[in-house]
Each structure stands twice: as C-alpha cells, then as structure tokens.
Design a protein around this motif. Structure first.
Motif, short mmCIF file in Angstrom:
data_model
loop_
_atom_site.label_atom_id
_atom_site.label_comp_id
_atom_site.label_asym_id
_atom_site.label_seq_id
_atom_site.Cartn_x
_atom_site.Cartn_y
_atom_site.Cartn_z
N MET A 1 0.83 -1.19 0.00
CA MET A 1 0.00 0.00 0.00
C MET A 1 0.87 1.24 0.00
N CYS A 2 0.33 2.38 -0.37
CA CYS A 2 1.08 3.62 -0.41
C CYS A 2 1.39 4.11 1.00
N GLY A 3 2.44 4.90 1.09
CA GLY A 3 2.80 5.50 2.37
C GLY A 3 2.84 7.01 2.26
N ILE A 4 2.35 7.69 3.28
CA ILE A 4 2.31 9.16 3.29
C ILE A 4 3.10 9.68 4.48
N PHE A 5 3.87 10.73 4.23
CA PHE A 5 4.60 11.39 5.31
C PHE A 5 4.71 12.87 4.99
N ALA A 6 4.58 13.71 6.01
CA ALA A 6 4.72 15.16 5.84
C ALA A 6 5.35 15.75 7.10
N TYR A 7 6.09 16.85 6.91
CA TYR A 7 6.79 17.48 8.02
C TYR A 7 6.67 18.99 7.90
N LEU A 8 6.25 19.65 8.98
CA LEU A 8 6.16 21.11 9.03
C LEU A 8 6.85 21.61 10.29
N ASN A 9 7.87 22.43 10.11
CA ASN A 9 8.52 23.07 11.26
C ASN A 9 8.03 24.51 11.35
N TYR A 10 7.62 24.90 12.55
CA TYR A 10 7.09 26.25 12.75
C TYR A 10 7.91 26.95 13.83
N LYS A 11 8.58 28.03 13.43
CA LYS A 11 9.46 28.80 14.32
C LYS A 11 10.52 27.91 14.96
N VAL A 12 10.89 26.87 14.25
CA VAL A 12 11.99 25.99 14.64
C VAL A 12 12.94 25.97 13.44
N GLY A 13 14.05 26.67 13.56
CA GLY A 13 14.95 26.82 12.42
C GLY A 13 15.51 25.49 11.93
N ARG A 14 15.29 25.18 10.67
CA ARG A 14 15.81 23.94 10.07
C ARG A 14 16.38 24.25 8.69
N GLU A 15 17.54 23.66 8.41
CA GLU A 15 18.13 23.83 7.09
C GLU A 15 17.43 22.91 6.09
N ARG A 16 17.51 23.28 4.82
CA ARG A 16 16.84 22.49 3.79
C ARG A 16 17.34 21.04 3.79
N ARG A 17 18.62 20.83 4.01
CA ARG A 17 19.16 19.48 4.05
C ARG A 17 18.53 18.66 5.18
N TYR A 18 18.35 19.31 6.33
CA TYR A 18 17.71 18.63 7.45
C TYR A 18 16.27 18.25 7.11
N ILE A 19 15.54 19.19 6.49
CA ILE A 19 14.16 18.94 6.10
C ILE A 19 14.09 17.76 5.13
N LEU A 20 15.00 17.73 4.16
CA LEU A 20 15.05 16.62 3.22
C LEU A 20 15.27 15.29 3.94
N GLU A 21 16.20 15.28 4.88
CA GLU A 21 16.51 14.02 5.57
C GLU A 21 15.34 13.55 6.44
N VAL A 22 14.61 14.48 7.04
CA VAL A 22 13.41 14.09 7.80
C VAL A 22 12.41 13.43 6.88
N LEU A 23 12.20 14.00 5.71
CA LEU A 23 11.26 13.43 4.74
C LEU A 23 11.74 12.07 4.25
N PHE A 24 13.04 11.97 3.92
CA PHE A 24 13.57 10.69 3.45
C PHE A 24 13.45 9.61 4.52
N ASN A 25 13.80 9.96 5.76
CA ASN A 25 13.71 8.98 6.83
C ASN A 25 12.28 8.56 7.11
N LYS A 102 20.37 26.42 3.31
CA LYS A 102 19.49 27.56 3.60
C LYS A 102 18.56 27.23 4.76
N PRO A 103 18.48 28.11 5.78
CA PRO A 103 17.60 27.86 6.93
C PRO A 103 16.16 28.33 6.67
N PHE A 104 15.22 27.59 7.24
CA PHE A 104 13.81 27.95 7.18
C PHE A 104 13.25 27.96 8.60
N SER A 105 12.65 29.06 9.00
CA SER A 105 11.97 29.08 10.29
C SER A 105 10.60 28.41 10.19
#
Length: 687
Positions: A1-25, A102-105
C-alpha cells in the motif's frame, strides 16, 4: 500500500538538508508497507526560478513568473527504491544550484511511497501529483478514487491536460479548478485553503488519505481522509509555565509557539520524533497554519464543515521497535521477538486464574447469548482465527463460522442481529475486512475488533475489541502478530466460557499453560539452525505440501502461506483428512511433504496419514512432539522436527515457529528480499 509522510517546522529553524533528511527517513520507515516508487515536494528559493530536470517531476517550470508571490514547490519523483530518490534529489539539487544549507523558520514538505494501482511504476505516475504548471497544488494520496474517470473527463473539457495514468492526478487539478473559479468570482482572497479542500472532498468518491500543499497558501498543510489511515504527530509541545504537555488539540488551535508537526500513514514513521499523536477520523480536515491546528468535520449535507476538538493520545512504542538491531532482517527479528510479544499480549490480562479483557467486559453477556460467532479476516488473520475456532466452540458451546472477508462480501452472506462478528486484522486497515465490517454493522450484528494497531479504523468502528499488543511489526510477512492473535482469541474464548462450571478445570489448565507459553516458544526458536539446514535441502524444489488437521489445519495453511509469500515457492496447506480426495495423486519421492503430527486428539489419524504417504515413497518431513520420533517415523526414513508439547489449543503457536523459520531461511538462501516480498504490501487498504 502507499505510504504518506509530511513534516512542518514552525518557528523551529531547520536547514533544507535537514528537512530533506526528515522526509527521506519518514519514507524509509514506511518502506515495509510495499512500494515501487517514491517522491517528495519541498520549497524552492523565492528569488530563483525552478529548473526542470529530466525525471524530476518539476513539470511546473515555465518562462516568466509564477501566478503567486511565494516560492514555487519543487517536486522530485523516482521509480524504484527510496535511495534512488535520495540520489536523484541531491543530483538535481546540484544542477539547480539549490542551497541545501538555507535555513527555514517555517517550511512544509510532503513525501510519498507508491504501490502502483493506476499506471505502471514510473516518475510521472509517482506522487506528489501536481495541478500542472508552477505546481499550484500538489497532493500525496493513499487509496483509490473510484470516480476519477468522470472527474478527469470534466477537467479535460475545462482545458486541463493530464500527464499521468493515475487516479490521483484529478485531485490537485480539481483543487486548482475550485481555486480558480472562486478567485474569478470573488478576487484573490475569495477562498481559504480549507474551503478548497472541502469542496474537493465533496466531489471525490472512494477511499483516500490526502495531504495538500500549495504556494497559494505558503507554509500550510491540509490533510483529510476517508477510509485510509492518517496520523497527526505533535513534537513535544510543552507549556512554558508548567512544563507539562498539551493533550488537547484545542490548545493547538490558538497556540503559535515553536513546534514540529508530522502527518503519517503509520505510527512507525513518527515514533522517533514524538509520542503525541492524533488518529484522524473519516471526513475530518486537519489544517495547519501559523503554527496552529484546526480540525473540521466535513458533512455532505452541510455547506460548511463544523469545527471539532479532539484529544491527543500518547504512543506506547519505542524507537527500538522500528529498528532491526542485531538482526539481518525485520522478519528474522520479529520471529525471535515472539516470546516477548506473547508476554506483552498477556500482561495484565491473566489474573488469579482468570482472564480480564476490559474491552469486552460490558459485552460478554451479549456475546454469550449470540446465535453464532463469525470470525472474519483475510490471509494470516483468517488463519489465526481458524486456529482458535475449535477452542472457542468447545468453551462457549456457540457455533463458530469462518468467513474470508472478500468472499462474504461477494456472496452478501447472511449476518443477523443475533450474531457476533469478530474482525481480525493486524493493521486494522485491511480494505476487505473494513468493508465486511460496514456490512455487518448495517445488518445489526455486534462487531468485535481484534487488531494490533491502536487508533486504526477497525479499532474505532467496532463496538468493542481487544488490542493484540504484539508491538510494531515491520516485516510484510506477519509472524509475531499471528501468534499473538491466536493467544488473544484463546483468552477471548476463556472470557466467554467463564460462566460454565463444566469447563472450569479446562480453563484453569489453559490459563496455567499460557503463563509458560513464552518459555516454550523460546525453546522452539533453538531450532533455527536446524530449519536453516532443512531450507538448504529444499532450495531447488519447486513445490511444498503441508498437511495438518484439527487445531493444526490452520498451521498448515499459515506455514504454506509464509513459504509462498516470501520465498516465492509454490506451497499448499491442506487438510489431512482430505488427502485421499485428490492430493494423494501428487505424492512421489521428489515432492517434499510436511506433516504436522504433534500429540492431540488427531494424533492417531496423522500417524495413518504418515503411513500412507510413506507407502507411496513420499519425501516426508514430520513435525512431532518431543520424544515421539519412533511413533511417527519408526523406520527412520523421514526427517523429523521435534517441538515441545503444550495444551491442544496452544499447540498452533508452537508449531508455526519452525515453519516461520523455514520460510525465512528459504527466502534468504534463494536470494529474495524477505522484508519486501514481490507484489505484497503490509496492509492492503485498496481493492
């Protein structure tokens, strides 16, 4: 079956690489569910145009500027394993000169693993699916949209062009159609994100879990579901004054403090981030905006959805459960975890020679007065119910029927108000089982759920039930959930039969035997190397038969199923009493035949079966109780597997373990992926 995952950081500074790795993991945690392709969507930089890269899926790259003021979403999609996606994303990032540091808040990213239903595995059929140029709406989807062809024809008439063969692509295009129509009629601020999504839901038919991302609504996510599992995870939200956790979503609706939020189709993907979660209900729309979470209840009969409040739950799972540890594969780990999973299944439920099942307590009287009890399940869960049926009949005196969920639905078999329907499912999300549940509810039966997944659809929709509590099962081939299901159903039989004086001594003996069952399973696991040797002798064979009867007919079915689904070898479990009615014609000196002949009421009959097979020069492998070798194989011409003898109703728990080990070693020796068998998924939520 398909798998769904999503991640939203709010006022928690995260670099794009970190965001990518959270999604990949997150996707890696969902690999066990089965998939053939994967994809993600993240934001580009506001001051640069996205570049279309071959195979990447950024099909929105156009000349000029996008029709919105925020950063265009980047969509990456790949066929094959997740690591192929990872490699392609970083490769495409280099080509686009994308700044990974690049950081994203605030940032919202979505991800998906796809198991093909509509369209072959390919980047264009992978998710996220897009509304078209500039990726104005992107969607990940688990389920099937049954009316997608009608919607597709309508959208084509309105000028939309489709690029994939999927049913999913109509969803983001429908969202854009709704958005454009509202903007044309009322201006730029005419419609909210939740209004767009609820209008899309109004048009969709079928089962789905969806997550929407749109640059028209930057840094927002919306999720909704109908019939497929979807979980919201909240990262350690604490009160600044008291330091205590919020356990009410009401606090999230007004709280704009720093937090991390997750959506997932499985709890396994969020446990490493948080234990605070919410199981989203059917027809609920969960909107994350400005660090706040709002929940709306969609109703076809009402123009506007109502706001609802829900309580957060605390996940009873540890990170170690989703890791292989010192084992080579999850299936191997889970086979060897069975002493522990059986212990946790029984913990707190066996008290002073009695069985306490809180989830059934108030319904036991109704069950005891049932006209009949119907076990309903699919595959391994059906086999577990079949193993428990004889004991339930013996202790309750109530007729027990067995139904494969799909067959019950095909026949529209009769179910009455006086029936108790017991639904068995490891995931609690099996499509056919849930459809059968709806059918039983419509017919007025008392519906009991037996599942390993807290918060699953089965757990929520049944009148009562029992949580198996076997722990997270990652391997597609169910092992520890199967044995725990049997034990749970034995305990259900003990609870139902507690009012019968005539069976009291039998009940006491079984309860005592249950206490020692984990130790007995530990003994059986010592056969590991012996089962590997047996597997080596069977590598070249094309077929395998397994004969059982009585309590162990289910063992024959389940053992053969394990070999079939992971070792990709033809195997059949058969009722030994039917041997003369056809199967005997297959017997020769080359076909391996496993005969389950442990000591029970059918032992003498199985001895006769062995003699008949031996007379026809069958290649015999006999499973027997310790010390019974001379009784089952006096000439020494067959291979013997000795196992501990326990109470009849618990013997299937013992007897299946060597067959699980055999299937595991056969798979590894034959060079196949034991944790992700070909064409199979962990829980089939689509038809």
């Amino acid at each position: 079956m398909c798998g769904i995952f999503a991640y939203l950081n709010y006022k928690v500074g995260r670099e794009r690489r970190y965001i990518l790795e959270v999604l990949f993991n997150g996707l890696r945690r969902l690999e066990y569910r089965g998939y053939d392709s994967s994809g993600i969507a993240i934001d580009s930089d506001l001051d640069s145009d996205p570049v279309l890269v071959e195979g990447g899926g950024n099909g929105g790259a156009q000349a000029g500027r996008p029709p919105y003021d925020s950063a265009p979403p980047l969509v990456f999609r790949q066929e094959g394993k997740i690591e192929s996606l990872v490699g392609s994303v970083y490769s495409e990032a280099d080509v686009m000169d994308l700044n990974l540091e690049k950081p994203f808040s605030v940032h919202a990213g979505i991800a998906h693993t796809r198991w093909a239903t509509h369209g072959v595995p390919s980047p264009r059929n992978s998710h996220p699916q897009s509304s078209g140029p500039w990726n104005e709406f992107v969607v990940v989807h688990n389920g099937i949209i049954t009316n997608y062809e009608v919607l597709k024809e309508t959208l084509i008439r309105h000028g939309f062009t489709f690029e994939s063969d999927t049913d999913t692509e109509v969803i983001p295009k429908l969202a854009k159609f709704v958005f454009d129509k509202a903007r044309d009629e009322g201006g730029e601020q005419a419609v909210t994100f939740s209004q767009v999504v609820t209008e899309v839901m109004r048009q969709l038919e079928g089962a789905y879990a969806l997550i929407f991302k749109s640059p028209h609504y930057p840094n927002e996510l919306i999720a909704c579901k109908r019939g497929s599992t979807l979980i919201l995870g909240v990262k350690e939200l604490t009160d600044a004054n008291t330091g205590t956790l919020f356990h009410d979503v009401k606090a999230l609706t007004t709280n704009g403090k720093p937090k991390e939020l997750f959506f997932s189709s499985d709890l396994c993907a969020i446990v490493e981030h948080t234990k605070n979660y919410l199981a989203i209900e059917d027809n609920e729309v969960v909107h994350i905006k400005d660090g706040c979470v709002s929940i709306l209840k969609f109703d076809y009969g009402k123009e506007k959805p109502a706001s609802v409040q829900r309580a957060l739950s605390v996940l009873e799972m540890e990170v170690e459960q989703i890791k292989k540890g010192n084992y080579d594969h999850f299936m191997q780990k889970e086979i060897h975890e069975q002493p522990h999973s059986l212990t946790t299944t029984m913990r707190g439920r066996l008290r002073d020679n009695d069985v306490v099942l809180g989830g059934l307590k108030v319904h036991l009287k109704t069950i005891r007065h049932s006209r009949r009890i119907i076990f309903i399940g699919c595959g391994t869960s059906y086999n577990a119910a079949l193993a428990a049926r004889p004991f339930l009949e013996e202790l309750s005196g109530i007729p027990v029927a067995m139904e494969l969920a799909s067959d019950l639905l095909d026949r529209q078999g009769p179910i009455y108000r006086e029936d108790t329907a017991v639904f068995v499912s490891q995931s609690g999300e099996t499509a056919d089982t849930l459809l059968a549940l709806e059918y039983a509810l419509e017919n007025g039966a008392l519906c009991v759920g037996i599942t390993n997944t807290v918060g699953s659809t089965l757990a929520r929709k049944t009148h009562c039930g029992v949580h198996i509590n076997a722990g997270c099962e990652i391997g597609v081939a169910s092992t520890k959930a199967y044995t725990s299901q049997i034990v749970v159903m034995v305990m259900v039989a003990l609870a139902i039969g507690a009012d019968k004086i005539s069976t009291q001594s039998k009940r006491d003996a079984i309860i005592n035997a249950l206490h020692d069952l984990p130790n007995q399973v530990s003994e059986v696991l010592k056969l590991d190397s012996e089962m590997k040797d047996l597997a080596e002798s069977l590598i070249e064979t094309q077929s395998l038969l397994v004969f059982g009867r009585g309590y162990n007919y289910a063992t024959a079915l389940e053992g053969a199923l394990k070999v079939k689904e992971v070792a990709l070898m033809h195997s059949e479990g058969m009722l030994a009493g039917e041997m003369k009615h056809g199967p005997l014609a297959l017997v020769d000196e080359t076909l391996p035949i496993i005969v389950i002949a442990t000591r029970d009421a059918c032992f003498s009959k199985q001895q006769s079966v062995i003699q008949q097979l031996h007379a026809r020069k069958g290649r015999l492998i006999v499973m027997c109780s310790n010390g019974d070798v001379s009784s089952v194989c006096p000439s020494g011409s067959c291979r013997v597997i000795e196992v501990p003898q326990v109470a009849d109703c618990l013997q299937p728990v013992i007897n299946i373990v060597p067959l699980q080990l055999l299937a595991y070693h056969l798979t590894v020796l034959r060079g196949y992926d034991v944790d992700q068998p070909r064409n199979l998924a962990k829980s089939v939520t689509t038809q």
